[in-house]
Design a protein around this motif. Structure first.
Motif, PDB file in Angstrom:
ATOM      1  N   ASN A  30       0.811  -1.223   0.000  1.00  0.00           N
ATOM      2  CA  ASN A  30       0.000   0.000   0.000  1.00  0.00           C
ATOM      3  C   ASN A  30       0.845   1.274   0.000  1.00  0.00           C
ATOM      4  O   ASN A  30       0.552   2.218   0.734  1.00  0.00           O
ATOM      5  N   ALA A  31       1.873   1.325  -0.833  1.00  0.00           N
ATOM      6  CA  ALA A  31       2.769   2.480  -0.893  1.00  0.00           C
ATOM      7  C   ALA A  31       2.205   3.516  -1.868  1.00  0.00           C
ATOM      8  O   ALA A  31       1.987   3.221  -3.040  1.00  0.00           O
ATOM      9  N   TRP A  32       1.956   4.728  -1.346  1.00  0.00           N
ATOM     10  CA  TRP A  32       1.378   5.772  -2.183  1.00  0.00           C
ATOM     11  C   TRP A  32       1.815   7.157  -1.734  1.00  0.00           C
ATOM     12  O   TRP A  32       2.237   7.359  -0.597  1.00  0.00           O
ATOM     13  N   ILE A  33       1.713   8.097  -2.671  1.00  0.00           N
ATOM     14  CA  ILE A  33       2.060   9.501  -2.445  1.00  0.00           C
ATOM     15  C   ILE A  33       0.876  10.325  -2.945  1.00  0.00           C
ATOM     16  O   ILE A  33       0.489  10.196  -4.105  1.00  0.00           O
ATOM     17  N   PRO A  34       0.269  11.158  -2.098  1.00  0.00           N
ATOM     18  CA  PRO A  34      -0.807  12.015  -2.590  1.00  0.00           C
ATOM     19  C   PRO A  34      -0.248  13.141  -3.456  1.00  0.00           C
ATOM     20  O   PRO A  34       0.820  13.681  -3.167  1.00  0.00           O
ATOM     21  N   GLN A  35      -0.984  13.461  -4.499  1.00  0.00           N
ATOM     22  CA  GLN A  35      -0.608  14.551  -5.389  1.00  0.00           C
ATOM     23  C   GLN A  35      -0.506  15.843  -4.590  1.00  0.00           C
ATOM     24  O   GLN A  35      -1.323  16.095  -3.703  1.00  0.00           O
ATOM     25  N   ALA A  36       0.481  16.650  -4.900  1.00  0.00           N
ATOM     26  CA  ALA A  36       0.646  17.943  -4.234  1.00  0.00           C
ATOM     27  C   ALA A  36       0.306  19.060  -5.218  1.00  0.00           C
ATOM     28  O   ALA A  36       0.404  18.874  -6.435  1.00  0.00           O
ATOM     29  N   PRO A  37      -0.094  20.221  -4.710  1.00  0.00           N
ATOM     30  CA  PRO A  37      -0.342  21.352  -5.601  1.00  0.00           C
ATOM     31  C   PRO A  37       0.939  21.726  -6.357  1.00  0.00           C
ATOM     32  O   PRO A  37       2.042  21.486  -5.868  1.00  0.00           O
ATOM     33  N   PRO A  38       0.811  22.324  -7.533  1.00  0.00           N
ATOM     34  CA  PRO A  38       1.992  22.741  -8.302  1.00  0.00           C
ATOM     35  C   PRO A  38       2.889  23.655  -7.481  1.00  0.00           C
ATOM     36  O   PRO A  38       2.416  24.474  -6.715  1.00  0.00           O
ATOM     37  N   GLY A  39       4.191  23.479  -7.631  1.00  0.00           N
ATOM     38  CA  GLY A  39       5.167  24.329  -6.968  1.00  0.00           C
ATOM     39  C   GLY A  39       5.520  23.917  -5.557  1.00  0.00           C
ATOM     40  O   GLY A  39       6.416  24.497  -4.948  1.00  0.00           O
ATOM     41  N   VAL A  40       4.824  22.937  -5.000  1.00  0.00           N
ATOM     42  CA  VAL A  40       5.115  22.489  -3.639  1.00  0.00           C
ATOM     43  C   VAL A  40       6.392  21.644  -3.672  1.00  0.00           C
ATOM     44  O   VAL A  40       6.547  20.766  -4.521  1.00  0.00           O
ATOM     45  N   ALA A 136      10.945  -0.008  -2.778  1.00  0.00           N
ATOM     46  CA  ALA A 136       9.479  -0.015  -2.770  1.00  0.00           C
ATOM     47  C   ALA A 136       8.992   0.927  -3.861  1.00  0.00           C
ATOM     48  O   ALA A 136       9.559   2.001  -4.052  1.00  0.00           O
ATOM     49  N   MET A 137       7.944   0.529  -4.563  1.00  0.00           N
ATOM     50  CA  MET A 137       7.354   1.372  -5.593  1.00  0.00           C
ATOM     51  C   MET A 137       6.120   2.079  -5.021  1.00  0.00           C
ATOM     52  O   MET A 137       5.223   1.429  -4.485  1.00  0.00           O
ATOM     53  N   PHE A 138       6.096   3.394  -5.125  1.00  0.00           N
ATOM     54  CA  PHE A 138       5.004   4.217  -4.627  1.00  0.00           C
ATOM     55  C   PHE A 138       4.192   4.738  -5.803  1.00  0.00           C
ATOM     56  O   PHE A 138       4.748   5.249  -6.777  1.00  0.00           O
ATOM     57  N   ASP A 139       2.861   4.629  -5.719  1.00  0.00           N
ATOM     58  CA  ASP A 139       1.957   5.165  -6.733  1.00  0.00           C
ATOM     59  C   ASP A 139       1.539   6.573  -6.326  1.00  0.00           C
ATOM     60  O   ASP A 139       1.109   6.786  -5.191  1.00  0.00           O
ATOM     61  N   VAL A 140       1.643   7.518  -7.254  1.00  0.00           N
ATOM     62  CA  VAL A 140       1.179   8.874  -6.986  1.00  0.00           C
ATOM     63  C   VAL A 140      -0.320   8.903  -7.279  1.00  0.00           C
ATOM     64  O   VAL A 140      -0.764   8.536  -8.365  1.00  0.00           O
ATOM     65  N   GLN A 141      -1.094   9.318  -6.269  1.00  0.00           N
ATOM     66  CA  GLN A 141      -2.557   9.300  -6.343  1.00  0.00           C
ATOM     67  C   GLN A 141      -3.093  10.724  -6.454  1.00  0.00           C
ATOM     68  O   GLN A 141      -2.617  11.627  -5.768  1.00  0.00           O
ATOM     69  N   ALA A 142      -4.117  10.900  -7.286  1.00  0.00           N
ATOM     70  CA  ALA A 142      -4.786  12.199  -7.406  1.00  0.00           C
ATOM     71  C   ALA A 142      -5.585  12.467  -6.141  1.00  0.00           C
ATOM     72  O   ALA A 142      -6.086  11.547  -5.503  1.00  0.00           O
ATOM     73  N   VAL A 143      -5.693  13.731  -5.780  1.00  0.00           N
ATOM     74  CA  VAL A 143      -6.532  14.143  -4.658  1.00  0.00           C
ATOM     75  C   VAL A 143      -7.853  14.596  -5.263  1.00  0.00           C
ATOM     76  O   VAL A 143      -7.884  15.425  -6.159  1.00  0.00           O
TER      77      VAL A 143
END
Length: 155
Positions: A30-40, A136-143
């Motif tokens: 369950n490795a994931w990264i939430p999308q961040a706003p541009p420029g963060v 570990a592979m992390f999936d970037v997820q849309a918010v």
């Protein structure tokens, strides 16, 4: 000459076999990264780690080619204020499962080397005290529009 080659190959197998076993003690899911706003320039990473071995596993650091630095943090409440504290190591007991989640343990992913967008798969490697490296592979997820992470809809 062929006898020496076979002997050498056999020795290599027995030398490397414990390394392969040790690396498999730390499971990642369950490795994931939430999308961040541009420029963060600071993101968070979440996952579940499980020690399936019979000895403690100690994580000393994490690294990724996609970020300048990756650190393990824990959110703590001090005098009613939420603060993040960097952990210099994280020990996981045999059979223990540790969840990294919003508001608790998490990875701080600082200064991305390029934009991080939904659909990206980003490798982060954990460095263990015994010298093992566990990728570990992390999936970037849309918010989604309500502010919740899209990740929760996948379970």
């Amino acid at each position: 000459m062929k006898i020496l080659q076979r002997l050498f190959a056999t020795v290599i197998v027995f030398v490397l076999m414990p390394c392969a076993f040790a690396a498999s003690q730390l499971g990642v899911s369950n490795a994931w990264i939430p999308q961040a706003p541009p420029g963060v320039d600071m993101l968070a990473g979440y996952l579940t780690l499980k020690n399936s071995g019979d000895a403690p596993v100690s994580i000393l650091a994490a690294q990724s080619d996609r970020f300048l630095t990756v650190t393990v943090h824990q959110t703590v409440i001090e005098n009613g204020v939420s603060r993040m504290r960097e952990l210099n190591h994280l020990e996981i007991a045999p059979g223990e499962e540790v969840k990294f989640a919003p508001g608790g343990l998490h990875l701080m992913l600082m200064q991305p080397r390029r934009e991080v967008v939904p659909g990206d798969r980003i490798e982060i490697t954990f460095l263990l005290s015994d010298g093992q490296r566990v990728p570990a592979m992390f999936d970037v997820q849309a918010v989604d529009a309500s502010g919740g992470e899209g990740h929760q809809h996948h379970h």
